[in-house]
Design an enzyme around this catalytic site. Structure first.
Site, PDB file in Angstrom:
ATOM      1  CB  SER A 164      -0.869   0.003   1.261  1.00 34.97           C
ATOM      2  OG  SER A 164      -1.477   1.268   1.443  1.00 34.97           O
TER       3      SER A 164
ATOM      4  CE1 TYR B 222      -3.639  -2.238   5.134  1.00 33.49           C
ATOM      5  CE2 TYR B 222      -2.968  -0.011   4.543  1.00 33.49           C
ATOM      6  CZ  TYR B 222      -3.510  -1.230   4.188  1.00 33.49           C
ATOM      7  OH  TYR B 222      -3.930  -1.442   2.893  1.00 33.49           O
TER       8      TYR B 222
END
Ligand code: NAP
Length: 248
Positions: A143, A156
């Site tokens: 990401s 994350y």
């Protein structure tokens, strides 16, 4: 360009919806048999139906990717039933956002296990089959949060940054066996994962995207399909950002 795939068995984690579903459909469209993983077998039924409708072949597997024993057992079953997987796309992921001071151990552990440790479990379990064939493709879906960090996503971003280091290391380790490993870093893609974000947050993100739109799952699957093809045979250890130009 017509892409070619010398071996025909692929596995996509998190294939029940969103980006993983699109990747599974795109690979099936290229003629590959796709093993679709999510937590429940029922989860991937929509994906299987869509693939069957367009004439492709896919099978559903219920595996919790955060559970090392479950992944190990699944790798054995796959090998016995279908043979060697040549294309592995580690796409399954979750978020559990919180500010650092409020973040619970479980939020940290679950996000690290599902996004990062799962890549290690699947790669370790499936790479010997690729080695025997002397051909393999591994694509890990990271990401932009892993590239530049994001407030409220320490867990994350750490997991996604870890995936990039992991990808580079295995790319070096597996290159001599003709196995490539790359990462794809999506920006803001419209899926269930981003559906819950408020309109206010979405309005704040949009001005930072030079192409002035949010991405769709097919934007990511196009890149993944290419990286999995024979034609991408000189590309390894890279991270490809697909984000409308947000990170340059
Ligand atoms: P999504 O719509 O929430 O789908 C997540 C997928 O992961 C589902 O198929 C889910 O399956 C599966 N999954 C979650 N935990 C699992 C577990 N423990 N075991 C097995 N499967 C599990 O997410 P998405 O937006 O498509 O995201 C896909 C990937 O892209 C993720 O790695 C995400 O971090 C990354 N990404 C997304 C965006 C974005 O804007 N959407 C941006 C950057 C990166 P079930 O729940 O059915 O079991």
């Amino acid at each position: 360009m017509k892409l070619t795939y010398p071996h025909t068995l692929a596995l996509v984690t998190g294939a029940s919806r969103g980006i993983g579903k699109s990747i599974a459909q795109a690979l099936a469209q290229e003629g590959l048999t796709v093993l679709c993983v999510s937590r429940s077998e029922a989860g991937c039924q929509d994906t299987l139906a869509a693939i069957a409708e367009s004439g492709g072949t896919a099978h559903a597997l219920a595996v919790d990717v955060a559970d090392p024993d479950a992944v190990e057992a699944a790798c054995k079953t796959i090998n016995d039933r279908w043979g060697a997987v040549s294309i592995l796309v580690n796409n399954a992921g979750i978020t559990a956002d919180n500010l650092l001071l409020r973040m619970k151990n479980k939020e940290w552990d679950d996000v690290l296990a599902t996004n990062l440790s799962s890549c290690f479990y699947w790669c370790r379990g499936l790479v010997s089959g690729m080695t025997q064939k002397r051909w393999g493709r591994i694509v890990n879906i990271t990401s932009v949060s892993g590239l530049r960090g994001n407030a409220g996503q320490a867990n994350y971003a750490a997991a996604k940054a870890g995936m990039i280091g992991f990808t580079k290391s295995i790319a070096r380790e597996l290159a001599s066996r003709n196995i490539t490993a790359n990462a794809v870093a999506p920006g803001f893609i419209q899926t269930d994962m981003t559906h819950g974000l408020s309109e206010d947050i979405k309005e704040k993100i949009l001005p930072h995207i030079p192409l002035k739109r949010f991405g769709v799952a097919a934007d990511i699957s196009a890149m993944v399909t290419f990286l999995c093809a024979q034609e991408a045979n000189f590309i390894t250890g890279q991270t490809f950002t697909v984000d409308g130009g947000m990170v340059m």
